[in-house]
Design a protein around this motif. Structure first.
Motif, PDB file in Angstrom:
ATOM      1  N   PRO A 104       0.867  13.905  -9.079  1.00 50.89           N
ATOM      2  CA  PRO A 104       0.018  13.833  -7.887  1.00 50.89           C
ATOM      3  C   PRO A 104      -0.941  15.015  -7.824  1.00 50.89           C
ATOM      4  O   PRO A 104      -0.561  16.144  -8.137  1.00 50.89           O
ATOM      5  N   ILE A 105      -2.186  14.721  -7.444  1.00 49.04           N
ATOM      6  CA  ILE A 105      -3.170  15.799  -7.290  1.00 49.04           C
ATOM      7  C   ILE A 105      -3.618  15.966  -5.844  1.00 49.04           C
ATOM      8  O   ILE A 105      -4.254  16.957  -5.519  1.00 49.04           O
ATOM      9  N   HIS A 106      -3.324  14.976  -4.976  1.00 55.59           N
ATOM     10  CA  HIS A 106      -3.638  15.131  -3.558  1.00 55.59           C
ATOM     11  C   HIS A 106      -2.907  14.079  -2.722  1.00 55.59           C
ATOM     12  O   HIS A 106      -2.329  13.135  -3.265  1.00 55.59           O
ATOM     13  N   HIS A 107      -2.960  14.296  -1.421  1.00 58.32           N
ATOM     14  CA  HIS A 107      -2.440  13.345  -0.437  1.00 58.32           C
ATOM     15  C   HIS A 107      -3.629  12.665   0.232  1.00 58.32           C
ATOM     16  O   HIS A 107      -4.673  13.282   0.419  1.00 58.32           O
ATOM     17  N   PHE A 108      -3.456  11.402   0.605  1.00 60.26           N
ATOM     18  CA  PHE A 108      -4.479  10.688   1.369  1.00 60.26           C
ATOM     19  C   PHE A 108      -3.798  10.072   2.591  1.00 60.26           C
ATOM     20  O   PHE A 108      -2.614   9.803   2.580  1.00 60.26           O
ATOM     21  N   GLY A 109      -4.561   9.846   3.647  1.00 55.81           N
ATOM     22  CA  GLY A 109      -3.993   9.304   4.881  1.00 55.81           C
ATOM     23  C   GLY A 109      -3.075  10.313   5.546  1.00 55.81           C
ATOM     24  O   GLY A 109      -2.056   9.948   6.136  1.00 55.81           O
ATOM     25  N   ALA A 110      -3.465  11.587   5.466  1.00 57.42           N
ATOM     26  CA  ALA A 110      -2.606  12.673   5.940  1.00 57.42           C
ATOM     27  C   ALA A 110      -2.298  12.587   7.436  1.00 57.42           C
ATOM     28  O   ALA A 110      -1.320  13.180   7.896  1.00 57.42           O
TER      29      ALA A 110
END
Length: 147
Positions: A104-110
């Motif tokens: 994983p490189i990022h979160h979305f829908g934080a």
């Protein structure tokens, strides 16, 4: 370096090959993904639609007025997400036969992220084969543990 990777649903009805250019993936926490998958979050690999070949076509669920999701109607496995008017799509990391390459490189829908589920470091870990009632069920049903 790009690599062809295969994947599919739990029952094997839907299969794909994807030309994967890098190891980057992400976690989506939006409420639509939570509801569509029945999970806290889902790991996706974003890629060009032209790099995905469906050997056996998935079913498609129109999950909103702007998006649709490939899945298997036979086993219920969630396989991805796409905007029909985009040249890119997401495949679920877990649908790949060997998902270990991805990170994983990022979160979305934080805005819908459940922080209690992010860092589970230090929680007890149990292996499937250590749970004897489950082992007994598998042995009785098919004579072996699943892969």
């Amino acid at each position: 370096m790009a690599e062809d990777m295969s994947g599919g649903c739990a029952c094997g009805k839907v299969r794909f090959t994807a030309r994967v250019a890098n190891d980057e993936a992400y976690l989506c926490h939006c409420r639509m993904c939570q509801r569509a998958t029945g999970s806290i979050s889902i790991a996706f690999k974003n890629m060009p639609k032209s790099d995905v070949t469906w050997e056996s076509e998935p079913d498609w669920y129109q999950s909103s007025p702007i998006a649709q999701r490939p899945y298997c109607a036979a086993c219920g496995a969630s396989l991805g997400f796409e905007f029909p008017d985009s040249e890119k799509m997401d495949l679920t990391v877990a649908a790949f036969d060997d998902p270990s390459r991805f990170r994983p490189i990022h979160h979305f829908g934080a805005e819908s992220l459940h922080r209690n589920w992010l860092n589970t470091e230090g929680l007890p870990e149990y292996r499937t084969e250590e749970h004897q009632p489950l082992v007994d069920r598998w042995m009785k049903a098919v004579g072996k543990l699943p892969d």
